[in-house]
Write an enzyme that holds these catalytic residues in place. Structure first.
Site, mmCIF file in Angstrom:
data_model
loop_
_atom_site.group_PDB
_atom_site.id
_atom_site.type_symbol
_atom_site.label_atom_id
_atom_site.label_comp_id
_atom_site.label_asym_id
_atom_site.label_seq_id
_atom_site.Cartn_x
_atom_site.Cartn_y
_atom_site.Cartn_z
ATOM 1 N N PRO A 289 3.149 -12.128 -0.433
ATOM 2 C CA PRO A 289 3.740 -11.493 -1.617
ATOM 3 C C PRO A 289 2.674 -10.860 -2.501
ATOM 4 O O PRO A 289 1.602 -11.429 -2.704
ATOM 5 C CB PRO A 289 4.421 -12.660 -2.335
ATOM 6 C CG PRO A 289 3.621 -13.861 -1.927
ATOM 7 C CD PRO A 289 3.190 -13.593 -0.504
ATOM 8 N N CYS A 359 -1.956 17.794 -17.254
ATOM 9 C CA CYS A 359 -1.641 19.211 -17.104
ATOM 10 C C CYS A 359 -0.914 19.437 -15.778
ATOM 11 O O CYS A 359 -1.426 20.071 -14.857
ATOM 12 C CB CYS A 359 -2.925 20.034 -17.174
ATOM 13 S SG CYS A 359 -2.635 21.789 -17.371
ATOM 14 N N TYR A 388 0.763 -1.937 -8.664
ATOM 15 C CA TYR A 388 0.424 -0.571 -8.252
ATOM 16 C C TYR A 388 0.317 0.421 -9.410
ATOM 17 O O TYR A 388 0.436 1.627 -9.199
ATOM 18 C CB TYR A 388 1.424 -0.056 -7.209
ATOM 19 C CG TYR A 388 1.504 -0.959 -6.010
ATOM 20 C CD1 TYR A 388 0.446 -1.049 -5.109
ATOM 21 C CD2 TYR A 388 2.614 -1.768 -5.798
ATOM 22 C CE1 TYR A 388 0.498 -1.900 -4.027
ATOM 23 C CE2 TYR A 388 2.677 -2.632 -4.714
ATOM 24 C CZ TYR A 388 1.616 -2.690 -3.832
ATOM 25 O OH TYR A 388 1.669 -3.543 -2.764
#
Length: 433
Positions: A289, A359, A388
């Site tokens: 996990p 941008c 993440y």
């Protein structure tokens, strides 16, 4: 709105770990990654205490690619889990934090010669081999050093898990592992099992990430144990079966993760039943996990810079972060829940798209956020960013990566400092030819 871990609402403000997000923003600035330490420890214990079986040896390995810092490696050590790394950098971080090398599992589909030498030299407990080329590289290192190394081979059982195509990892054309349907895979396993430099332990699979269906895992168990049985008939004993990770978590109200306390026990019982029927015991079973331990423990805090309604009627709220610190929305079309952390109980009057300062027209953090009308200076929190986000953060547009703090029992501490402008040019050179 669903709250996670130690999150609470006090006087219309979001608190995490007993600390006001307003105070956190004042102390550390924004953008800011906040990790709920108690929630992470609770999740490690959930897996460790429920992934046990009276007839099967088990091991829980934290997949560090989800979130890795020295402080996190220390936490995993204290909670008595093993550790999965996928690069020399993750290995270096773990060792620098004092994590025991013998409890480290080194993954990856293209480990470099340098990384393999580093792993062997450091005494890494188990190396998960991905293919024959990698096995050959490792064999050369081991023969030169006259050392024996525990190895597991990653195989692909071809299970189709219902998840995003970029994080589904066992389709027959996946870059990871070797197919169990190929005769070449059996040949490599025979070689590994017979070679004196390898302590060949077993096989590994990982069917994908963010999976909610228990049936996908039960099917993987059946395919993998069937393969273990076939190998046994060929005289090869498999002592360890690593079933990977990929356990889904909640990002939105509609998400329905598995009840892990029930699922883990049912999964092991399924393994035990088939193994006993096929006479495959003793067998050690491992899982990995990562997201399931840290995702809901993470919250990213931003400051609102303003709003805009386009000619076409689209409503934007601008924050001081960007896709550089929140890449998963644009990368995976992932969905998130956002709130105004300093106006938690105000009526949610409008639907906004949360966007940042990069941008890029694709710089979207949350596509649909139900919010009170935001005002400049409000704090906006995005939930379930523990996995993440810090790991995949970049310096695109030369933006500085946010700091990471742990909160627990009314206290906070920095575990990763905010980058400075000097950090951005630390490796730049202006030498002449």
């Amino acid at each position: 709105m669903r709250l996670y871990g130690t999150q609470s609402i006090i006087n219309n403000h979001l608190h995490i770990g007993g600390v006001s997000t307003k105070d956190l923003a004042r102390t550390y600035g924004t953008p800011l990654y906040i990790m709920d330490e108690e929630e992470m420890r609770s999740r490690t214990r959930l897996f460790r205490e429920n992934f046990i079986h009276e007839r099967i040896e088990t091991e829980v390995i934290y997949a560090s690619k989800a979130f890795m810092t020295k402080a996190m490696a220390k936490l995993i050590k204290e909670e008595n889990l093993s550790l999965d790394v996928v690069s020399g950098g993750e290995l270096f971080t773990a060792l620098a934090a004092g994590f025991p090398a013998e409890k480290i599992f080194f993954h990856g589909n293209n480990k470099s010669l340098e990384e393999l030498v580093y792993a062997v030299h450091s005494g890494v407990g188990t190396i998960i081999l991905d293919n024959e080329d990698e096995a050959e590289r490792l064999r050369g290192i081991l023969e030169e050093r006259e050392k024996k190394q525990r190895v597991i081979l990653r195989v692909n059982p071809g299970i189709e898990a219902h998840t995003h195509e970029y994080i589904s990892t066992t389709k027959n054309d996946s870059k990871f592992g070797l197919s169990i349907f190929s005769a070449d895979t059996v040949d490599l396993i025979k070689t590994l099992d017979a070679d004196p430099v390898f302590d060949f332990r077993g096989i590994h699979c990982h069917i994908g990430s963010q999976i909610f269906e228990e049936e996908s895992y039960f099917k993987a168990v059946e395919e993998m144990l069937g393969y273990v049985g076939n190998l046994k008939e060929k005289g090869i004993a498999i002592r360890e079966l690593n079933l990977g990770g990929g356990f889904g978590v909640s990002y939105e109200e509609k998400d329905t993760p598995m009840v892990y306390e029930n699922f883990l026990k049912a999964l092991l019982e399924h393994v035990a039943g088939i193994s006993e029927q096929m006479d495959l015991l003793p067998l050690k079973v491992l899982i990995e996990p990562g997201r399931a331990i840290v995702a809901n423990a993470g919250t990213t805090l931003y400051e609102v810079g303003g709003t805009k309604t386009t000619y076409g009627g689209k409503k934007y709220v601008f924050v001081d972060g960007s896709m550089a610190d929140h890449i998963r929305t644009v990368l995976y079309d992932a969905t998130y829940t956002a709130c105004l952390a300093d106006r938690m109980e105000d009526p949610q009057e409008e639907v906004y798209t949360v966007t940042g300062k990069a941008c890029e027209s694709g710089d979207i953090l949350v596509r649909e956020a139900h919010l009170p009308v935001p005002e400049k200076g409000n704090l906006l929190a995005v939930f379930s960013t523990g996995a993440y986000h810090y790991s995949m953060a970049s310096n695109y547009n030369r933006l500085r990566k946010p700091p990471v703090i742990f909160v627990r029992s009314g206290k906070s501490k920095v575990v990763v400092k905010r980058e400075t402008y000097e950090d951005l040019i630390r490796n730049d050179q202006m030498e002449e030819y």
